[in-house]
Enzyme design. Structure first.
Site, PDB file in Angstrom:
ATOM      1  N   ASN A   6     -36.720  58.543  28.822  1.00 23.67           N
ATOM      2  CA  ASN A   6     -36.378  58.204  30.173  1.00 23.67           C
ATOM      3  C   ASN A   6     -35.065  57.350  30.220  1.00 23.67           C
ATOM      4  O   ASN A   6     -34.806  56.197  29.493  1.00 23.67           O
ATOM      5  CB  ASN A   6     -37.608  57.181  30.508  1.00 23.67           C
ATOM      6  CG  ASN A   6     -37.501  56.656  31.652  1.00 23.67           C
ATOM      7  OD1 ASN A   6     -36.710  57.013  32.380  1.00 23.67           O
ATOM      8  ND2 ASN A   6     -38.144  55.486  31.953  1.00 23.67           N
ATOM      9  N   PHE A   7     -34.206  57.944  30.601  1.00 20.51           N
ATOM     10  CA  PHE A   7     -32.981  57.413  30.743  1.00 20.51           C
ATOM     11  C   PHE A   7     -32.708  56.172  31.615  1.00 20.51           C
ATOM     12  O   PHE A   7     -31.633  55.315  31.791  1.00 20.51           O
ATOM     13  CB  PHE A   7     -31.769  58.321  31.328  1.00 20.51           C
ATOM     14  CG  PHE A   7     -31.117  59.257  30.228  1.00 20.51           C
ATOM     15  CD1 PHE A   7     -31.961  59.576  28.702  1.00 20.51           C
ATOM     16  CD2 PHE A   7     -30.408  60.425  30.606  1.00 20.51           C
ATOM     17  CE1 PHE A   7     -31.485  60.265  27.847  1.00 20.51           C
ATOM     18  CE2 PHE A   7     -30.019  61.518  29.562  1.00 20.51           C
ATOM     19  CZ  PHE A   7     -30.692  61.234  28.289  1.00 20.51           C
ATOM     20  N   LYS A   8     -33.831  56.004  32.588  1.00 20.70           N
ATOM     21  CA  LYS A   8     -33.669  54.965  33.639  1.00 20.70           C
ATOM     22  C   LYS A   8     -31.992  54.985  34.567  1.00 20.70           C
ATOM     23  O   LYS A   8     -31.877  56.213  34.553  1.00 20.70           O
ATOM     24  CB  LYS A   8     -34.008  53.551  32.944  1.00 20.70           C
ATOM     25  CG  LYS A   8     -34.946  53.511  31.928  1.00 20.70           C
ATOM     26  CD  LYS A   8     -35.359  52.075  31.644  1.00 20.70           C
ATOM     27  CE  LYS A   8     -36.550  52.375  30.559  1.00 20.70           C
ATOM     28  NZ  LYS A   8     -37.221  50.939  30.077  1.00 20.70           N
ATOM     29  N   HIS A  88     -44.406  54.259  36.488  1.00 21.29           N
ATOM     30  CA  HIS A  88     -43.690  53.741  35.455  1.00 21.29           C
ATOM     31  C   HIS A  88     -43.581  52.087  35.782  1.00 21.29           C
ATOM     32  O   HIS A  88     -43.579  51.941  37.037  1.00 21.29           O
ATOM     33  CB  HIS A  88     -42.156  54.236  35.292  1.00 21.29           C
ATOM     34  CG  HIS A  88     -41.416  53.573  34.010  1.00 21.29           C
ATOM     35  ND1 HIS A  88     -41.007  52.279  34.063  1.00 21.29           N
ATOM     36  CD2 HIS A  88     -41.306  54.224  33.033  1.00 21.29           C
ATOM     37  CE1 HIS A  88     -40.486  52.070  32.920  1.00 21.29           C
ATOM     38  NE2 HIS A  88     -40.930  53.224  32.167  1.00 21.29           N
ATOM     39  N   GLU A 157     -48.063  52.611  28.186  1.00 19.85           N
ATOM     40  CA  GLU A 157     -46.866  51.781  27.868  1.00 19.85           C
ATOM     41  C   GLU A 157     -47.300  50.450  28.459  1.00 19.85           C
ATOM     42  O   GLU A 157     -47.123  49.996  29.623  1.00 19.85           O
ATOM     43  CB  GLU A 157     -45.905  52.099  28.672  1.00 19.85           C
ATOM     44  CG  GLU A 157     -45.439  53.666  28.840  1.00 19.85           C
ATOM     45  CD  GLU A 157     -44.005  53.863  29.033  1.00 19.85           C
ATOM     46  OE1 GLU A 157     -43.086  54.236  28.210  1.00 19.85           O
ATOM     47  OE2 GLU A 157     -43.548  53.914  30.467  1.00 19.85           O
ATOM     48  N   GLY A 163     -38.716  47.831  26.498  1.00 18.93           N
ATOM     49  CA  GLY A 163     -37.645  47.034  26.672  1.00 18.93           C
ATOM     50  C   GLY A 163     -37.558  46.139  25.732  1.00 18.93           C
ATOM     51  O   GLY A 163     -36.331  45.216  25.925  1.00 18.93           O
ATOM     52  N   SER A 193     -40.703  50.715  23.577  1.00 21.95           N
ATOM     53  CA  SER A 193     -39.859  50.011  22.110  1.00 21.95           C
ATOM     54  C   SER A 193     -40.096  51.214  21.038  1.00 21.95           C
ATOM     55  O   SER A 193     -40.313  50.571  19.960  1.00 21.95           O
ATOM     56  CB  SER A 193     -40.279  48.698  21.625  1.00 21.95           C
ATOM     57  OG  SER A 193     -39.710  47.672  22.809  1.00 21.95           O
TER      58      SER A 193
HETATM   59  C1  PEP Z   1     -39.856  53.283  29.289  1.00 23.20           C
HETATM   60  O1  PEP Z   1     -38.963  53.155  29.891  1.00 23.20           O
HETATM   61  O2  PEP Z   1     -40.801  53.959  29.346  1.00 23.20           O
HETATM   62  C2  PEP Z   1     -39.801  52.801  27.605  1.00 23.20           C
HETATM   63  C3  PEP Z   1     -40.880  52.866  27.083  1.00 23.20           C
HETATM   64  O3  PEP Z   1     -38.682  52.087  27.377  1.00 23.20           O
HETATM   65  P1  PEP Z   1     -38.251  51.570  26.071  1.00 23.20           P
HETATM   66  O4  PEP Z   1     -38.760  52.480  24.918  1.00 23.20           O
HETATM   67  O5  PEP Z   1     -36.799  50.927  26.048  1.00 23.20           O
HETATM   68  O6  PEP Z   1     -39.299  50.475  25.706  1.00 23.20           O
END
Ligand code: PEP
Length: 231
Positions: A6-8, A88, A157, A163, A193
């Site tokens: 997921n590049f956001k 999300h 998640e 993050g 993470s």
């Molecule tokens: C996400 O945005 O779905 C995510 C899991 O981010 P990160 O890996 O940076 O925690």
């Protein structure tokens, strides 16, 4: 297994194109049947590539219409996008999407036959209220979602792990995924993470069918190293 990036709101179209070219070559050379997905920003949805599924991070539950700033089905169809991320935590907690909005969106894209990665996860205060409260919270996020839909993938998640560099212990991930698997008979991803250093241990757990990766997916070497960690 499923490994999704997921590049956001990161990466340009040009950067995504270069990334996907390299990732496609890596996937083709691997001879494994893992599913690799990338969710780039909407401006890069045209960058489709072989061996890697490109999906939308978000879209509005409409074919088209007067929804300034949104994209709908018509815009996704132009680039043959058939995969979408819904629910999300950033959409829920930063951009204010309600559970009702999310269920509506999920049902709309289900009716269109999309592959849906549906995200659930608890904020820290729920986590600290104990495991019953945690499971009740997660189950509420699954209400109204057709858990029998054959194109559904669920991503667990924890909001506090996204993050932040923090992750639940592997024992906790195992417990929660085991409990979720009793309700959700579809693939179940862990996200929050995930990085090259912890991916192998997480993906070795029973009932973890893959990972959804944010920050660490932005670096192609880190992301390919995570893909190498599938069991
Ligand atoms: C996400 O945005 O779905 C995510 C899991 O981010 P990160 O890996 O940076 O925690």
């Amino acid at each position: 297994m499923i490994v999704a990036a997921n590049f956001k709101t990161h990466m340009t179209r040009q950067g995504t194109r270069e990334y996907l070219d390299e990732l496609s070559r890596f996937v083709a050379a691997r001879e494994r049947d893992d599913t690799v997905m990338v969710f780039p920003p909407a401006t890069a949805l045209e960058c489709g590539s072989t061996g890697v599924l490109v999906g939308a991070q978000n879209a509005y539950a409409t074919r088209n219409g007067a929804f300034t700033g949104e994209i709908g089905l018509e815009q996704l169809e132009e680039f043959e996008i058939r995969t979408i991320l819904i629910g999300h935590s950033e959409r829920r907690h930063v951009l204010g999407e309600s559970q009702e909005d999310i269920v509506h969106k999920c049902n709309f894209f289900k009716e269109q036959g999309f592959r849906i990665i549906y995200c659930i996860g608890e904020p820290i205060e729920i986590r600290e209220s104990g495991s019953d409260a945690l499971m009740e919270y997660l189950e509420r996020q699954l209400e109204g979602i057709d858990l029998g839909y054959e194109q559904l993938i669920v991503a667990y998640e924890p909001v506090w792990a996204i993050g932040t560099g923090l992750t639940p212990s592997t024992d906790d991930i195992l417990l929660i995924h085991n409990a979720l698997k009793k309700i959700v008979k579809r693939p179940l991803l862990y996200g929050g993470s995930v990085k090259p250093e912890n991916a192998r241990e997480i993906m070795a757990l029973a009932n973890v069918d893959g990972v959804l990766v944010g920050g660490a997916s932005l670096n192609i070497d880190d992301f390919t190293s995570i893909i190498q960690s599938t069991r």
